[in-house]
Scaffold this active site. Structure first.
Site, PDB file in Angstrom:
ATOM      1  N   ASP A 110       1.968  -6.467   0.804  1.00 23.64           N
ATOM      2  CA  ASP A 110       0.751  -5.744   1.172  1.00 23.64           C
ATOM      3  C   ASP A 110       0.544  -5.893   2.672  1.00 23.64           C
ATOM      4  O   ASP A 110       0.505  -7.020   3.196  1.00 23.64           O
ATOM      5  CB  ASP A 110      -0.461  -6.310   0.423  1.00 23.64           C
ATOM      6  CG  ASP A 110      -0.431  -5.962  -1.058  1.00 23.64           C
ATOM      7  OD1 ASP A 110       0.541  -5.327  -1.503  1.00 23.64           O
ATOM      8  OD2 ASP A 110      -1.389  -6.326  -1.762  1.00 23.64           O
ATOM      9  N   ASP A 137      -5.673   2.708 -10.196  1.00 26.36           N
ATOM     10  CA  ASP A 137      -6.352   1.436  -9.986  1.00 26.36           C
ATOM     11  C   ASP A 137      -7.699   1.507 -10.686  1.00 26.36           C
ATOM     12  O   ASP A 137      -8.441   2.469 -10.508  1.00 26.36           O
ATOM     13  CB  ASP A 137      -6.559   1.180  -8.495  1.00 26.36           C
ATOM     14  CG  ASP A 137      -5.267   1.332  -7.697  1.00 26.36           C
ATOM     15  OD1 ASP A 137      -4.206   0.958  -8.231  1.00 26.36           O
ATOM     16  OD2 ASP A 137      -5.314   1.827  -6.559  1.00 26.36           O
TER      17      ASP A 137
END
Length: 239
Positions: free
Chosen positions: A8, A129
């Site tokens: 990330d 998500d």
């Protein structure tokens, strides 16, 4: 089942967030390409990259570290975060990315997903998500009334390569993945489903694999913290 080590990216560094909160970030490596190479050296077959700044900005922000990873690693990589138009999709695939992940636009502009999946077979994934079964967009900052399964089913005939399902409440918390919800989603659609969020032990990976319906799992913090030994995990998943 494929294990995707996660990198990330925030402000050019490899970080992990807790519950997707940019204020709760831990820097694990200020050289993302070196981090990627360490995962490849351990035997991973794929890399999972996220441009966190890009997810909020709506356009690529961490392009330089992503390009450095693509140049130095020979395994395929998938990238999500800030990819919201056809030009950006094409640009990333031209630079050697194996798969783009479309999240926010899957809700706001589903036709783009269909167009991209048709133009680039096997190179477009949908990132879903969710908090409590409802889809969140724009770096998880915006919650919608769209239900996860409804969104996934809407792309059943679009030709997308995979659905990456993240339970936000589990992400970065080392509390284990939401196996029931992920398996239920995988059984509801024919598209391969990749689990993300909370994968924090070999037992978690074994439980996901044991469902028989989940095609992959993404793990980040557990690999950085040493809770999962990547080489050991890869061997276990092959057996």
């Amino acid at each position: 089942m494929i294990l995707y080590p996660a990198i990330d990216l925030k402000d050019g560094q490899a970080v992990r967030l807790v519950h997707g909160d940019m204020a709760q970030s831990t820097v694990f490596n200020d050289d993302p390409a070196a981090q990627a190479r360490s995962f490849v050296d351990a035997g991973c077959e794929w890399l999972h990259l996220v441009d966190l700044n890009g997810a909020f900005a709506g356009q690529p922000v961490n392009a330089a570290p992503v390009e450095a990873i693509l140049k130095s690693c020979k395994v395929p990589a998938q990238l999500g975060g800030g990819i919201r138009d056809m030009a950006t999709i094409e640009a990333w695939l031209d630079k050697g990315l194996a798969r783009v992940i479309l999240g926010t636009v899957a809700v706001e502009n589903p036709e783009l997903v269909r167009e991209a999946a048709k133009a680039f077979p096997s190179q477009v994934a949908v990132g879903i998500d969710a908090r409590n079964g409802r889809v969140a967009t724009k770096g998880w900052a915006t919650e919608t009334d769209v239900m996860v399964t409804d969104l996934a089913k809407s792309f059943e005939d679009a030709g997308v390569a995979a659905i990456i399902y993240t339970d936000i409440n589990r992400d970065g918390a080392m509390a284990g993945p939401n196996i029931d919800a992920t398996a239920a989603l995988a059984r509801a659609v024919s598209i391969p489903v990749i689990a993300s969020g909370g994968v924090s032990s070999l037992a978690d990976l074994a439980a996901l694999k044991a469902t028989g319906v989940i095609s992959g799992a993404i793990s980040g913090r557990a690999l950085y913290d040493g809770a999962i030994d990547l080489g050991e995990a890869l061997s276990a998943l092959k057996s």
